[in-house]
Design a protein around this motif. Sequence first.
Motif, short mmCIF file in Angstrom:
data_model
loop_
_atom_site.label_atom_id
_atom_site.label_comp_id
_atom_site.label_asym_id
_atom_site.label_seq_id
_atom_site.Cartn_x
_atom_site.Cartn_y
_atom_site.Cartn_z
N ARG A 1 8.24 9.33 0.01
CA ARG A 1 7.50 9.35 -1.25
C ARG A 1 6.21 8.56 -1.08
N GLN A 2 5.10 9.18 -1.43
CA GLN A 2 3.77 8.62 -1.20
C GLN A 2 3.61 7.23 -1.81
N SER A 3 3.99 7.05 -3.06
CA SER A 3 3.73 5.79 -3.75
C SER A 3 4.56 4.63 -3.21
N ASP A 4 5.60 4.93 -2.44
CA ASP A 4 6.41 3.87 -1.85
C ASP A 4 5.72 3.23 -0.65
N LEU A 5 4.64 3.84 -0.20
CA LEU A 5 3.91 3.31 0.95
C LEU A 5 2.49 2.92 0.50
N PRO A 6 2.27 1.67 0.09
CA PRO A 6 0.94 1.25 -0.36
C PRO A 6 -0.12 1.35 0.72
N GLU A 7 0.31 1.55 1.96
CA GLU A 7 -0.64 1.73 3.05
C GLU A 7 -1.58 2.92 2.78
N HIS A 8 -1.06 3.95 2.13
CA HIS A 8 -1.90 5.11 1.80
C HIS A 8 -3.06 4.68 0.90
N ALA A 9 -2.72 3.94 -0.16
CA ALA A 9 -3.74 3.51 -1.12
C ALA A 9 -4.74 2.56 -0.48
N GLU A 10 -4.26 1.70 0.41
CA GLU A 10 -5.16 0.73 1.04
C GLU A 10 -6.14 1.42 2.00
N LEU A 11 -5.65 2.36 2.78
CA LEU A 11 -6.57 3.09 3.66
C LEU A 11 -7.54 3.92 2.84
N HIS A 12 -7.07 4.47 1.75
CA HIS A 12 -7.96 5.20 0.84
C HIS A 12 -9.09 4.31 0.36
N LEU A 13 -8.78 3.06 0.00
CA LEU A 13 -9.80 2.12 -0.44
C LEU A 13 -10.80 1.84 0.68
N LEU A 14 -10.30 1.60 1.88
CA LEU A 14 -11.19 1.31 3.00
C LEU A 14 -12.11 2.50 3.29
N LEU A 15 -11.55 3.70 3.26
CA LEU A 15 -12.36 4.89 3.54
C LEU A 15 -13.38 5.16 2.44
N SER A 16 -13.07 4.72 1.22
CA SER A 16 -14.01 4.94 0.11
C SER A 16 -15.30 4.15 0.32
N MET A 17 -15.25 3.10 1.13
CA MET A 17 -16.44 2.30 1.39
C MET A 17 -17.48 3.05 2.22
N ILE A 18 -17.06 4.07 2.96
CA ILE A 18 -17.98 4.75 3.87
C ILE A 18 -18.19 6.22 3.50
N THR A 19 -17.52 6.71 2.45
CA THR A 19 -17.59 8.13 2.12
C THR A 19 -18.69 8.40 1.10
N PRO A 20 -19.70 9.18 1.45
CA PRO A 20 -20.76 9.51 0.49
C PRO A 20 -20.22 10.26 -0.71
N LEU A 21 -20.72 9.95 -1.88
CA LEU A 21 -20.28 10.60 -3.10
C LEU A 21 -20.50 12.11 -3.04
#
Length: 327
Positions: free
Chosen positions: A82-102
């Motif tokens: 289950r996706q939400s049981d692994l906060p690693e997904h959300a954390e990597l999403h946050l890190l990648l959001s720093m470099i992804t152009p809108l």
Amino acid sequence: MTKKRVLSGIQPTGKLHLGNLMGAVDNWVKLQDQYDCYFFIADLHALTTAYDDIAGLREATSQVLIDLLAAGLNPEKCVIFRQSDLPEHAELHLLLSMITPLSWLERVPTYKNKIEELAGKDLHTYGFLGYPLLQAADILIYKADFVPVGQDQLPHIELTREIARRFNSFYANVLPEPQSLLTQFPVLPGTDGRKMSKSYNNTIALADAPDVIMKKVSIMVTDPARMKKDDPGHPKVCSAYEFYKIFSLRQKELVAQECQQGKRGCVACKKELGKAIVDYLAPRQARRLELEKQPEKLKEIIVRGNERARLVASKTLQEAKQAMGLL
């Protein structure tokens, strides 16, 4: 040789339907014997459109798990989590959001398509705009070699590849670029002739009782130009005939011929089709009934799958944070 890794997920927006089965799950069942497969229930993704309707989310997650197992996924052959049981997904999403152009997110074709499909729903949120980025994090955190997709999902995989390249060019070569595993599958129409989708309320669920299936098939849209039984029909524009191509292969040529000659009425045709679908789903529904009686087994499958997934996800996250100077 080490097996190549496959990653895919499915949203728990309700019980799975025939479109899900034909479009994804039946293919997953085949892939689990060929690859190192990670399949997840994407409950965080469900919130991108159903953020204001969470009452049934927990139950829907359970029902999707039951459907996946009943369809043939084997937790001894693949990792189910289950996706939400692994906060690693959300954390990597946050890190990648720093470099992804809108602009990269705004150009994803399904972004505007989904807004049109769910007209009247307020989808002007960061979560909805950013769901392709969360999807990229889901894929990259497992360093997936392949992602099984249909033609309409190819832009998502290309976006994931672009994000991986951008990350690697800024920091270190941590995130391998995934490849699309293009899946050829029939797009099943719903009972109203449009694409089968819970959004349109036109689905036939894998858990529907036989009488419910028969009723849904009976109202299925057929050839709109055919007014009487003996009128020549046009199978190519008939939603019911698309199902014959899958669920009654031996009959499809005869059905087409009799329809074109005005020898087969739509009512009788749909009754026969309904019976074929009921028979097709019967073994899966029998397994469903057994699984519903084993809540502890279901919990154990998810807990074990989460643990196995975390071994990979946490390692990739640490590598990404190290590369970005956060450790």
